[in-house]
Design a protein around this motif. Structure first.
Motif, short mmCIF file in Angstrom:
data_model
loop_
_atom_site.label_atom_id
_atom_site.label_comp_id
_atom_site.label_asym_id
_atom_site.label_seq_id
_atom_site.Cartn_x
_atom_site.Cartn_y
_atom_site.Cartn_z
N UNK A 26 0.83 -1.20 0.00
CA UNK A 26 0.00 0.00 0.00
C UNK A 26 0.87 1.25 0.00
N UNK A 27 0.36 2.30 -0.61
CA UNK A 27 1.09 3.56 -0.69
C UNK A 27 0.74 4.52 0.45
N UNK A 28 -0.25 4.16 1.26
CA UNK A 28 -0.73 5.08 2.29
C UNK A 28 -0.66 4.46 3.69
N UNK A 29 -1.46 3.42 3.92
CA UNK A 29 -1.50 2.77 5.24
C UNK A 29 -0.40 1.72 5.36
N UNK A 30 -0.13 1.28 6.60
CA UNK A 30 0.78 0.14 6.82
C UNK A 30 -0.07 -1.09 7.06
N UNK A 31 0.19 -2.15 6.30
CA UNK A 31 -0.65 -3.34 6.36
C UNK A 31 0.15 -4.57 6.77
N UNK A 32 -0.44 -5.37 7.66
CA UNK A 32 0.22 -6.59 8.15
C UNK A 32 -0.75 -7.76 8.09
N UNK A 33 -0.17 -8.95 7.84
CA UNK A 33 -0.96 -10.18 7.91
C UNK A 33 -0.64 -10.85 9.24
N UNK A 34 -1.68 -11.11 10.01
CA UNK A 34 -1.50 -11.73 11.32
C UNK A 34 -1.89 -13.20 11.22
N UNK A 35 -1.07 -14.08 11.79
CA UNK A 35 -1.39 -15.50 11.86
C UNK A 35 -1.65 -15.86 13.31
N UNK A 36 -2.77 -16.54 13.55
CA UNK A 36 -3.12 -16.94 14.92
C UNK A 36 -2.96 -18.44 15.08
N UNK A 37 -3.17 -18.92 16.29
CA UNK A 37 -2.97 -20.35 16.56
C UNK A 37 -4.26 -21.16 16.43
N UNK A 38 -5.34 -20.60 15.84
CA UNK A 38 -6.57 -21.40 15.73
C UNK A 38 -6.33 -22.54 14.73
N UNK A 39 -7.11 -23.58 14.88
CA UNK A 39 -7.00 -24.75 14.01
C UNK A 39 -7.58 -24.41 12.65
N UNK A 40 -6.74 -24.42 11.64
CA UNK A 40 -7.15 -24.02 10.30
C UNK A 40 -8.26 -24.91 9.75
N UNK A 45 -11.48 -19.35 8.61
CA UNK A 45 -11.62 -17.90 8.44
C UNK A 45 -10.85 -17.12 9.49
N UNK A 46 -10.56 -17.77 10.62
CA UNK A 46 -9.93 -17.03 11.73
C UNK A 46 -8.43 -17.23 11.81
N UNK A 47 -7.90 -18.05 10.91
CA UNK A 47 -6.47 -18.35 10.96
C UNK A 47 -5.63 -17.08 10.75
N UNK A 48 -6.08 -16.26 9.82
CA UNK A 48 -5.35 -15.02 9.51
C UNK A 48 -6.29 -13.82 9.61
N UNK A 49 -5.73 -12.68 9.92
CA UNK A 49 -6.49 -11.45 9.71
C UNK A 49 -5.54 -10.32 9.33
N UNK A 50 -6.13 -9.23 8.86
CA UNK A 50 -5.34 -8.08 8.39
C UNK A 50 -5.34 -7.02 9.49
N UNK A 51 -4.14 -6.56 9.81
CA UNK A 51 -3.97 -5.50 10.79
C UNK A 51 -3.43 -4.28 10.06
N UNK A 52 -4.03 -3.12 10.30
CA UNK A 52 -3.57 -1.92 9.58
C UNK A 52 -3.41 -0.71 10.47
N UNK A 53 -2.36 0.01 10.21
CA UNK A 53 -2.19 1.32 10.84
C UNK A 53 -2.67 2.34 9.83
N UNK A 54 -3.71 3.05 10.18
CA UNK A 54 -4.27 4.02 9.24
C UNK A 54 -3.39 5.28 9.25
N UNK A 55 -3.08 5.75 8.06
CA UNK A 55 -2.31 6.98 7.92
C UNK A 55 -3.26 8.15 8.18
#
Ligand code: GN1
Ligand code: MG
Length: 370
Positions: A26-40, A45-55
């Motif tokens: 992204x050219x504006x916000x900072x984006x991260x992919x989070x991996x959790x310990x739930x059983x895939x 749907x809960x294994x990953x989520x997107x975490x973002x720092x809004x600019x």
């Protein structure tokens, strides 16, 4: 604990954060992919989520973004279900304290959104099949949101895609930074000078009442279309911060300038940049399967102009930021915004050179030969 893990932990309960890493470009916000310990296998749907720092320099009212997001994702999810569309809307993930966001000790605004499971995205389009899906995704998005009254959406980014405003901003940046000069800068200046009147085309049509404001996506570039890995079909269109009232032309223009540029918007080889009409035809075909339900005759009349204009617009925005000292878009080096501007201007020139073909393609889709 790693800083980003600490942030991510604020959005999970009953599970642990295993990994957080930077995601996309992204050219504006900072984006991260989070991996959790739930059983895939049981809760994929809960294994990953997107975490973002809004600019928040760009998005001055992040709370409104979250409020909008709740409103239209809910609306679109319901409509998709009722009408049997295979479509997924990302979900806002609340922080543990029940808010839609988390403000860290440094005052940064963080939010979390679900990841559309089993999908991937692409930076450029290599074949007509993907092109069709990209167009289909935009058409489906616009269709599913088309019956949401624009009064329900806050304006999350004032002036976004309003080309006369960008022209004003350019004039200002130029008058303050007239010292930057090179062959490339001269090319860009001439490019803009020759096309100033174009800037008013869509906004004048809107003022005359020919074109109407509707809910739009605002940023439907290729890499925001989520493609299901198992089927190759588009399942979602993400990056929803700029969903607000606008002209559908901003969207189709942006989608085309992004999709029909095989070298991609980050290429250093700007002299070789060109518009691919075959990809364009496939995007429009996919788009119109959905959009023909709500487009008016006047909407079709401005399709070509919007394709040309959005490449010009983005080039102008990059060029202005270059002149202004890189205050808006994230850059990796001092010439980055100039390079990006050159890419879009070359693309716009190629669109102009293909005007006949593109108009012909559009014409053929409005009144298909029988
Ligand atoms: C910005 O951050 P990103 O990549 O999602 C920009 C878009 C441009 C795009 C060009 C809010 O989007 O308008 O088309 O860069 N978003 C904003 O890559 O200005
Ligand atoms: Mg975006």
């Amino acid at each position: 604990m790693h800083h980003h893990t600490f942030i991510a932990e604020h959005f999970v309960s009953f599970k642990r954060v295993l990994d957080v890493h930077e995601f996309g470009n992204g050219n504006i916000n900072d984006t991260y992919l989070v991996t959790t310990d739930v059983d895939e296998r049981t809760r994929p749907q809960e294994k990953h989520f997107i975490l973002q720092r809004i600019n928040t320099q760009v998005f001055k009212h992040p709370y409104l973004i979250m409020q909008n997001m709740r409103t239209f994702t809910e609306h679109m999810r319901t409509r998709a279900r009722l009408e049997g569309h295979r479509w997924v809307m990302p979900r806002v993930i609340s922080a543990c304290d029940g808010h839609d966001f988390f403000i860290d000790p440094n005052g940064n605004f963080w939010r979390a959104i679900s990841y559309v499971y089993g999908t991937q995205s692409f930076e450029t389009i290599k074949d007509s099949r993907l092109a069709y899906e990209v167009g289909y995704a935009l058409g489906t998005f616009q269709y599913l949101i088309s019956d949401l009254p624009i009064g329900k959406l806050a304006d999350t980014l004032e002036g976004f895609h309003i080309m006369p405003r960008y022209l004003q901003g350019f004039d200002q940046a130029f008058s303050h930074n007239g010292h930057k000069s090179s062959a490339e800068v001269t090319y860009c200046l001439k490019f803009v000078e020759k096309r100033r009147e174009l800037a008013y085309l869509l906004e004048n049509a809107r003022e005359r009442g020919e074109l109407q404001l509707r809910p739009v996506h605002g940023d439907p570039k290729v890499n925001n279309v989520m493609i299901e890995e198992s089927t190759g079909r588009a399942l979602s269109l993400v990056d929803l911060d700029t969903v607000k009232p606008g002209l559908i032309h901003y969207d189709i223009g942006d989608c085309m300038r992004s999709g029909c540029n095989p070298l991609g918007e980050e290429t250093e080889n700007w002299e070789a940049v060109h518009f691919d009409p075959e990809i364009g035809a496939a995007i429009l075909e996919g788009y119109l399967t959905q959009a023909r339900h709500f487009l008016t005759a006047a909407d079709y009349d401005y399709l070509f102009d919007s394709i040309r204009l959005l490449a010009f617009e983005l080039g102008l925005r990059f060029f202005t930021d270059y002149l202004a000292g890189d205050v808006y878009f994230k850059v990796k080096h001092s010439q980055h915004n100039l390079q990006r501007a050159l890419v879009q201007f070359k693309l716009a020139e190629s669109i102009e050179a293909h005007e006949g073909d593109i108009r012909h393609i559009i014409q053929g889709m409005v009144s298909p030969a029988t």
